[in-house]
Design a protein around this motif. Sequence first.
Motif, PDB file in Angstrom:
ATOM      1  N   LEU A  13      19.059   0.702  -2.735  1.00  0.00           N
ATOM      2  CA  LEU A  13      18.518   0.170  -1.486  1.00  0.00           C
ATOM      3  C   LEU A  13      17.079  -0.324  -1.664  1.00  0.00           C
ATOM      4  CD1 LEU A  13      19.986   2.739   1.066  1.00  0.00           C
ATOM      5  CD2 LEU A  13      20.626   0.322   0.798  1.00  0.00           C
ATOM      6  N   GLY A  14      16.275   0.412  -2.412  1.00  0.00           N
ATOM      7  CA  GLY A  14      14.907  -0.028  -2.689  1.00  0.00           C
ATOM      8  C   GLY A  14      14.890  -1.334  -3.466  1.00  0.00           C
ATOM      9  N   LEU A  15      15.784  -1.448  -4.446  1.00  0.00           N
ATOM     10  CA  LEU A  15      15.873  -2.668  -5.238  1.00  0.00           C
ATOM     11  C   LEU A  15      16.332  -3.845  -4.377  1.00  0.00           C
ATOM     12  CD1 LEU A  15      15.511  -3.734  -8.108  1.00  0.00           C
ATOM     13  CD2 LEU A  15      17.916  -3.201  -8.518  1.00  0.00           C
ATOM     14  N   VAL A  16      17.273  -3.599  -3.483  1.00  0.00           N
ATOM     15  CA  VAL A  16      17.738  -4.650  -2.570  1.00  0.00           C
ATOM     16  C   VAL A  16      16.586  -5.120  -1.679  1.00  0.00           C
ATOM     17  CG1 VAL A  16      19.228  -5.089  -0.568  1.00  0.00           C
ATOM     18  CG2 VAL A  16      20.177  -4.011  -2.616  1.00  0.00           C
ATOM     19  N   CYS A  17      15.773  -4.188  -1.213  1.00  0.00           N
ATOM     20  CA  CYS A  17      14.618  -4.570  -0.380  1.00  0.00           C
ATOM     21  C   CYS A  17      13.697  -5.522  -1.138  1.00  0.00           C
ATOM     22  CB  CYS A  17      13.839  -3.322   0.044  1.00  0.00           C
ATOM     23  SG  CYS A  17      14.677  -2.329   1.289  1.00  0.00           S
ATOM     24  N   SER A  18      13.401  -5.202  -2.389  1.00  0.00           N
ATOM     25  CA  SER A  18      12.552  -6.095  -3.191  1.00  0.00           C
ATOM     26  C   SER A  18      13.239  -7.440  -3.386  1.00  0.00           C
ATOM     27  CB  SER A  18      12.241  -5.455  -4.547  1.00  0.00           C
ATOM     28  OG  SER A  18      11.475  -4.290  -4.385  1.00  0.00           O
TER      29      SER A  18
ATOM     30  N   VAL B 199       0.833  -1.211   0.000  1.00  0.00           N
ATOM     31  CA  VAL B 199       0.000   0.000   0.000  1.00  0.00           C
ATOM     32  C   VAL B 199       0.866   1.259   0.000  1.00  0.00           C
ATOM     33  CG1 VAL B 199      -1.649   1.340   1.382  1.00  0.00           C
ATOM     34  CG2 VAL B 199      -2.001  -1.117   1.056  1.00  0.00           C
ATOM     35  N   LEU B 200       1.892   1.287   0.840  1.00  0.00           N
ATOM     36  CA  LEU B 200       2.762   2.469   0.910  1.00  0.00           C
ATOM     37  C   LEU B 200       3.590   2.628  -0.361  1.00  0.00           C
ATOM     38  CD1 LEU B 200       3.889   2.249   4.645  1.00  0.00           C
ATOM     39  CD2 LEU B 200       2.227   3.846   3.626  1.00  0.00           C
ATOM     40  N   SER B 201       3.970   1.530  -0.981  1.00  0.00           N
ATOM     41  CA  SER B 201       4.692   1.612  -2.249  1.00  0.00           C
ATOM     42  C   SER B 201       3.797   2.182  -3.343  1.00  0.00           C
ATOM     43  CB  SER B 201       5.225   0.240  -2.657  1.00  0.00           C
ATOM     44  OG  SER B 201       6.216  -0.173  -1.743  1.00  0.00           O
TER      45      SER B 201
ATOM     46  N   ARG C  12      11.977   4.674  -1.380  1.00  0.00           N
ATOM     47  CA  ARG C  12      11.391   5.224  -2.611  1.00  0.00           C
ATOM     48  C   ARG C  12      11.053   6.710  -2.447  1.00  0.00           C
ATOM     49  NH1 ARG C  12      12.743   3.671  -7.059  1.00  0.00           N
ATOM     50  NH2 ARG C  12      10.945   4.778  -7.852  1.00  0.00           N
ATOM     51  N   VAL C  13      10.546   7.102  -1.292  1.00  0.00           N
ATOM     52  CA  VAL C  13      10.282   8.530  -1.051  1.00  0.00           C
ATOM     53  C   VAL C  13      11.603   9.297  -1.065  1.00  0.00           C
ATOM     54  CG1 VAL C  13       9.509  10.214   0.672  1.00  0.00           C
ATOM     55  CG2 VAL C  13       8.107   8.204   0.175  1.00  0.00           C
ATOM     56  N   ALA C  14      12.620   8.735  -0.445  1.00  0.00           N
ATOM     57  CA  ALA C  14      13.938   9.379  -0.451  1.00  0.00           C
ATOM     58  C   ALA C  14      14.487   9.454  -1.874  1.00  0.00           C
ATOM     59  CB  ALA C  14      14.898   8.625   0.465  1.00  0.00           C
ATOM     60  N   TYR C  15      14.282   8.420  -2.666  1.00  0.00           N
ATOM     61  CA  TYR C  15      14.727   8.397  -4.061  1.00  0.00           C
ATOM     62  C   TYR C  15      14.056   9.513  -4.862  1.00  0.00           C
ATOM     63  CZ  TYR C  15      14.772   6.998  -8.950  1.00  0.00           C
ATOM     64  OH  TYR C  15      14.887   7.002 -10.317  1.00  0.00           O
ATOM     65  N   ILE C  16      12.738   9.598  -4.750  1.00  0.00           N
ATOM     66  CA  ILE C  16      11.995  10.629  -5.486  1.00  0.00           C
ATOM     67  C   ILE C  16      12.465  12.012  -5.063  1.00  0.00           C
ATOM     68  CG2 ILE C  16       9.707  11.659  -5.819  1.00  0.00           C
ATOM     69  CD1 ILE C  16       8.589   8.734  -5.549  1.00  0.00           C
TER      70      ILE C  16
ATOM     71  N   GLN D 297       8.937   9.600 -11.832  1.00  0.00           N
ATOM     72  CA  GLN D 297       7.637   8.954 -11.947  1.00  0.00           C
ATOM     73  C   GLN D 297       7.730   7.713 -12.829  1.00  0.00           C
ATOM     74  OE1 GLN D 297       5.118   9.937 -14.887  1.00  0.00           O
ATOM     75  NE2 GLN D 297       3.220   9.398 -13.884  1.00  0.00           N
ATOM     76  N   GLN D 298       8.455   7.817 -13.934  1.00  0.00           N
ATOM     77  CA  GLN D 298       8.617   6.656 -14.812  1.00  0.00           C
ATOM     78  C   GLN D 298       9.301   5.512 -14.053  1.00  0.00           C
ATOM     79  OE1 GLN D 298      10.714   8.152 -18.247  1.00  0.00           O
ATOM     80  NE2 GLN D 298       9.086   9.605 -18.706  1.00  0.00           N
ATOM     81  N   ASN D 299      10.320   5.841 -13.286  1.00  0.00           N
ATOM     82  CA  ASN D 299      11.014   4.825 -12.515  1.00  0.00           C
ATOM     83  C   ASN D 299      10.126   4.267 -11.408  1.00  0.00           C
ATOM     84  OD1 ASN D 299      12.888   4.193  -9.959  1.00  0.00           O
ATOM     85  ND2 ASN D 299      13.826   3.492 -11.872  1.00  0.00           N
ATOM     86  N   SER D 300       9.224   5.084 -10.889  1.00  0.00           N
ATOM     87  CA  SER D 300       8.331   4.623  -9.821  1.00  0.00           C
ATOM     88  C   SER D 300       7.407   3.517 -10.318  1.00  0.00           C
ATOM     89  CB  SER D 300       7.523   5.794  -9.260  1.00  0.00           C
ATOM     90  OG  SER D 300       8.383   6.683  -8.593  1.00  0.00           O
ATOM     91  N   PHE D 301       6.939   3.625 -11.565  1.00  0.00           N
ATOM     92  CA  PHE D 301       6.123   2.553 -12.133  1.00  0.00           C
ATOM     93  C   PHE D 301       6.952   1.276 -12.256  1.00  0.00           C
ATOM     94  CE2 PHE D 301       3.241   5.927 -13.570  1.00  0.00           C
ATOM     95  CZ  PHE D 301       2.019   5.337 -13.287  1.00  0.00           C
ATOM     96  N   GLU D 302       8.185   1.426 -12.726  1.00  0.00           N
ATOM     97  CA  GLU D 302       9.060   0.261 -12.862  1.00  0.00           C
ATOM     98  C   GLU D 302       9.315  -0.389 -11.500  1.00  0.00           C
ATOM     99  OE1 GLU D 302      12.409   2.109 -14.660  1.00  0.00           O
ATOM    100  OE2 GLU D 302      11.412   2.391 -16.587  1.00  0.00           O
ATOM    101  N   SER D 303       9.598   0.434 -10.520  1.00  0.00           N
ATOM    102  CA  SER D 303       9.885  -0.081  -9.178  1.00  0.00           C
ATOM    103  C   SER D 303       8.668  -0.796  -8.599  1.00  0.00           C
ATOM    104  CB  SER D 303      10.309   1.062  -8.265  1.00  0.00           C
ATOM    105  OG  SER D 303      10.469   0.591  -6.950  1.00  0.00           O
ATOM    106  N   PHE D 304       7.499  -0.226  -8.797  1.00  0.00           N
ATOM    107  CA  PHE D 304       6.286  -0.833  -8.250  1.00  0.00           C
ATOM    108  C   PHE D 304       6.027  -2.199  -8.883  1.00  0.00           C
ATOM    109  CE2 PHE D 304       1.684  -1.481  -7.828  1.00  0.00           C
ATOM    110  CZ  PHE D 304       1.585  -1.422  -6.455  1.00  0.00           C
ATOM    111  N   THR D 305       6.299  -2.317 -10.185  1.00  0.00           N
ATOM    112  CA  THR D 305       6.061  -3.610 -10.844  1.00  0.00           C
ATOM    113  C   THR D 305       7.059  -4.667 -10.401  1.00  0.00           C
ATOM    114  OG1 THR D 305       7.358  -3.021 -12.811  1.00  0.00           O
ATOM    115  CG2 THR D 305       4.985  -2.558 -12.874  1.00  0.00           C
ATOM    116  N   ILE D 306       8.184  -4.253  -9.849  1.00  0.00           N
ATOM    117  CA  ILE D 306       9.142  -5.206  -9.278  1.00  0.00           C
ATOM    118  C   ILE D 306       8.760  -5.539  -7.840  1.00  0.00           C
ATOM    119  CG2 ILE D 306      11.534  -5.462  -8.477  1.00  0.00           C
ATOM    120  CD1 ILE D 306      12.336  -3.775 -10.959  1.00  0.00           C
ATOM    121  N   HIS D 307       8.374  -4.511  -7.083  1.00  0.00           N
ATOM    122  CA  HIS D 307       8.132  -4.697  -5.650  1.00  0.00           C
ATOM    123  C   HIS D 307       6.791  -5.372  -5.341  1.00  0.00           C
ATOM    124  CE1 HIS D 307       8.906  -4.003  -1.441  1.00  0.00           C
ATOM    125  NE2 HIS D 307       7.715  -3.462  -1.300  1.00  0.00           N
TER     126      HIS D 307
END
Length: 148
Positions: free
Chosen positions: A131-136, A20-22, A110-114, A68-78
């Motif tokens: 770090l976000g990618l490592v978490c996933s 939800v937070l992601s 992710r908030v820190a990344y943005i 924003q574009q990267n956020s969609f990519e990150s969400f589809t991984i996480h």
Amino acid sequence: MTALSHSSVVSTTPYVWSLVLSLGTLLISIILIYIARFQAKLEIKDLAALRTMFDRYPAWGKRASWAQQNSFESFTIHAPATLLAVIASFNGQTLPVITLYAALAHPLFRVAYISAYVFNVPLARSVFWMLGLVCSGILYFTGFNALM
């Protein structure tokens, strides 16, 4: 409800919150794009092709668009990683505590990344992205191991 199913439901909570937070971080990135569009004087005619406004964005708005574009990519991984943790938990598997920390840290990174992207701090942006990618990755690794 049996003791096992109750504990399984409780143990899924952090992973559901991570999901939800992601999604919330994705929504933050969308809000930033609209702020940039309004700063670039969004007009009714622009609605026909919103992406053509990119050249009119302020510098921070262009970076927000890339974030924003990267956020969609990150969400589809996480998202699948968190669902894997939820499935493992529902199956009665106990996941390592690092999985919990990774799930809850991901949205923060992710908030820190943005923020680092919008404020043009490239090194911090890269560190928070990794770090976000490592978490996933941790969620995938522990989730798969629990189900094997």
